[in-house]
Design a protein around this motif. Structure first.
Motif, PDB file in Angstrom:
ATOM      1  N   ILE A   1      50.058  57.637  45.252  1.00 41.33           N
ATOM      2  CA  ILE A   1      50.238  56.303  44.667  1.00 41.33           C
ATOM      3  C   ILE A   1      49.922  56.402  43.176  1.00 41.33           C
ATOM      4  N   LYS A   2      50.920  56.273  42.355  1.00 41.86           N
ATOM      5  CA  LYS A   2      50.754  56.469  40.911  1.00 41.86           C
ATOM      6  C   LYS A   2      50.497  55.167  40.162  1.00 41.86           C
ATOM      7  N   ASN A   3      50.965  54.054  40.708  1.00 36.81           N
ATOM      8  CA  ASN A   3      50.852  52.779  40.014  1.00 36.81           C
ATOM      9  C   ASN A   3      49.847  51.886  40.736  1.00 36.81           C
ATOM     10  N   ILE A   4      48.668  51.728  40.164  1.00 32.33           N
ATOM     11  CA  ILE A   4      47.588  50.951  40.783  1.00 32.33           C
ATOM     12  C   ILE A   4      47.107  49.888  39.805  1.00 32.33           C
ATOM     13  N   VAL A   5      46.975  48.644  40.297  1.00 33.41           N
ATOM     14  CA  VAL A   5      46.531  47.517  39.474  1.00 33.41           C
ATOM     15  C   VAL A   5      45.356  46.838  40.168  1.00 33.41           C
ATOM     16  N   ILE A   6      44.276  46.612  39.436  1.00 34.83           N
ATOM     17  CA  ILE A   6      43.138  45.879  39.995  1.00 34.83           C
ATOM     18  C   ILE A   6      42.821  44.679  39.108  1.00 34.83           C
ATOM     19  N   ASN A   7      42.196  43.675  39.699  1.00 32.60           N
ATOM     20  CA  ASN A   7      41.878  42.434  39.004  1.00 32.60           C
ATOM     21  C   ASN A   7      40.660  41.793  39.650  1.00 32.60           C
ATOM     22  N   ASP A   8      39.917  41.038  38.868  1.00 32.88           N
ATOM     23  CA  ASP A   8      38.853  40.199  39.416  1.00 32.88           C
ATOM     24  C   ASP A   8      38.555  39.109  38.388  1.00 32.88           C
ATOM     25  N   ILE A   9      38.074  37.972  38.857  1.00 33.64           N
ATOM     26  CA  ILE A   9      37.746  36.878  37.944  1.00 33.64           C
ATOM     27  C   ILE A   9      36.385  37.076  37.281  1.00 33.64           C
ATOM     28  N   ASN A  10      35.556  37.959  37.855  1.00 34.82           N
ATOM     29  CA  ASN A  10      34.210  38.206  37.335  1.00 34.82           C
ATOM     30  C   ASN A  10      34.297  39.069  36.077  1.00 34.82           C
ATOM     31  N   LEU A  11      34.030  38.458  34.932  1.00 32.80           N
ATOM     32  CA  LEU A  11      34.181  39.152  33.651  1.00 32.80           C
ATOM     33  C   LEU A  11      33.235  40.338  33.521  1.00 32.80           C
ATOM     34  N   ASN A  12      31.972  40.175  33.924  1.00 30.72           N
ATOM     35  CA  ASN A  12      31.020  41.282  33.830  1.00 30.72           C
ATOM     36  C   ASN A  12      31.454  42.463  34.693  1.00 30.72           C
ATOM     37  N   LEU A  13      31.964  42.156  35.874  1.00 35.75           N
ATOM     38  CA  LEU A  13      32.415  43.213  36.780  1.00 35.75           C
ATOM     39  C   LEU A  13      33.580  43.989  36.173  1.00 35.75           C
ATOM     40  N   ILE A  14      34.591  43.273  35.683  1.00 33.72           N
ATOM     41  CA  ILE A  14      35.766  43.933  35.123  1.00 33.72           C
ATOM     42  C   ILE A  14      35.401  44.687  33.843  1.00 33.72           C
TER      43      ILE A  14
ATOM     44  N   GLN B   1      31.297  47.001  20.972  1.00 39.43           N
ATOM     45  CA  GLN B   1      31.277  48.078  21.956  1.00 39.43           C
ATOM     46  C   GLN B   1      29.863  48.330  22.472  1.00 39.43           C
ATOM     47  N   PHE B   2      28.865  48.270  21.560  1.00 35.98           N
ATOM     48  CA  PHE B   2      27.483  48.473  22.006  1.00 35.98           C
ATOM     49  C   PHE B   2      27.017  47.321  22.882  1.00 35.98           C
ATOM     50  N   GLY B   3      27.482  46.089  22.553  1.00 30.28           N
ATOM     51  CA  GLY B   3      27.121  44.945  23.379  1.00 30.28           C
ATOM     52  C   GLY B   3      27.682  45.069  24.782  1.00 30.28           C
ATOM     53  N   LEU B   4      28.940  45.504  24.902  1.00 28.27           N
ATOM     54  CA  LEU B   4      29.558  45.715  26.218  1.00 28.27           C
ATOM     55  C   LEU B   4      28.870  46.843  26.964  1.00 28.27           C
ATOM     56  N   LEU B   5      28.501  47.889  26.221  1.00 27.06           N
ATOM     57  CA  LEU B   5      27.804  49.026  26.820  1.00 27.06           C
ATOM     58  C   LEU B   5      26.460  48.587  27.387  1.00 27.06           C
ATOM     59  N   THR B   6      25.714  47.833  26.613  1.00 30.58           N
ATOM     60  CA  THR B   6      24.403  47.343  27.058  1.00 30.58           C
ATOM     61  C   THR B   6      24.539  46.429  28.264  1.00 30.58           C
ATOM     62  N   GLN B   7      25.512  45.518  28.214  1.00 33.32           N
ATOM     63  CA  GLN B   7      25.719  44.569  29.309  1.00 33.32           C
ATOM     64  C   GLN B   7      26.047  45.294  30.608  1.00 33.32           C
ATOM     65  N   THR B   8      26.888  46.325  30.536  1.00 33.90           N
ATOM     66  CA  THR B   8      27.262  47.071  31.739  1.00 33.90           C
ATOM     67  C   THR B   8      26.083  47.871  32.271  1.00 33.90           C
TER      68      THR B   8
END
Length: 309
Positions: free
Chosen positions: A68-81, A133-140
């Motif tokens: 399967i070469k074409n895979i798409v994922i989604n979620d409404i949870n912003l922190n998760l994505i 980028q550092f803010g996203l890194l810290t949040q994750t």
């Protein structure tokens, strides 16, 4: 400094990097048979998950179905994505930061000190994230830390969208699972990652496409709706909207597998899903729920798998 290793022979199979309530690990065998059937019918297949959550089925697909070469994922949870995207794009720095947090946590000599550390990190996580980028890194990194140290690995937010799960009191949780994060990083390279409402994923379908739909479950009892994964609640109107989305999938010539709670577990007269999906195939599957705030919500229950094939 930590450096990523891409030795194919040493890479483990990717597994969910978060403990996620409602994870589909126990239903994998049933879902696997349905995916395998569709792959046997089509040489090329697009795979879409509009509610990816912890990704148990996604990582199973990535491990087993390399064709399967074409895979798409989604979620409404912003922190998760944001976490999925950051592991795909900046895994090395994430592991370095998460390792530092883990070492600081392990150095504390009492459960009280660890709880104080946890609550401070929870407060930091709930502050308005910096769009850098550092803010996203810290949040994750904070999200992964909280997930491994909070009570029962829950992800629950209040109406303001703030994470509010209490401390878990684990002696030495595995906070930074380096080998798995590297494997997840490599496997996500071929995955398109979206954030938003599930309906947006339909435009990414190209014949033939298989959708796996794992929405927030309808509560099986009036007292069991204690968890929400985002500030937007998923109510009965959304369940009906999701069924209409399945109708669109079907009319467009695509395929779907949908999982949900079986509301008949505690009320045989509740035919909500039987009526809603009466024109599709409904299968009841045994599944043990191990994460619940109340004992009578644990144990062996039935869940639903609905398909249009």
């Amino acid at each position: 400094m930590f450096m990523l290793s891409f030795d194919e022979a040493s890479l483990q199979k990717p597994k969910p990097f978060l403990k996620w309530v409602g994870g589909k690990t126990q239903l994998i065998n049933e879902i696997d048979q349905m995916i395998s059937y569709q792959i046997s019918q089509h040489k090329e297949l697009t795979y879409v998950e509009p509610f990816v959550g912890g990704g148990a089925v996604l990582f199973h697909v990535l491990s087993k179905f390399s064709q399967i070469k074409n895979i798409v994922i989604n979620d409404i949870n912003l922190n998760l994505i944001s976490a999925y995207k950051l592991i795909r794009e900046d895994c090395q720095n994430l592991i370095s930061l998460l390792t530092n947090i883990e070492q600081d946590y392990y150095s504390l000599d009492s459960i009280e000190a660890q709880q104080e550390f946890y609550l401070a990190k929870r407060e930091e996580f709930n502050q308005e994230p910096k769009d850098t980028q550092f803010g996203l890194l810290t949040q994750t990194a904070l999200m992964l830390f909280l997930n491994k140290t909070c009570f029962n690995g829950l992800y629950r937010v209040n109406k303001k969208g703030q994470f509010n799960v209490p401390f878990g009191k684990y002696k030495q949780p595995n906070i930074c699972h380096t080998n798995n994060l590297i494997s997840v990083h490599k496997n996500l390279q071929k995955v398109k990652i979206l954030q938003g409402d599930f309906e947006q994923t339909l435009k990414y379908a190209q014949p033939p496409t298989l959708f796996y739909l794992d929405p927030p479950y309808k509560p099986i009892k009036s007292t069991s709706a204690f968890t929400s994964y985002s500030s937007e609640r998923f109510n009965d109107e959304d369940q009906v909207r999701l069924k209409q989305f399945c109708d669109q999938i079907h009319s467009n010539g695509h395929y779907f597998v949908l999982s949900n709670s079986d509301v008949k577990n505690f009320n045989q007269e509740n035919t909500f899903f039987d009526d809603l999906y009466e024109h599709y195939k409904i299968k009841r599957v045994k599944a043990r729920r191990s994460i619940n705030s109340k004992g009578d919500g644990r144990g062996e229950l039935f869940e639903l798998l609905v398909t249009n094939f």
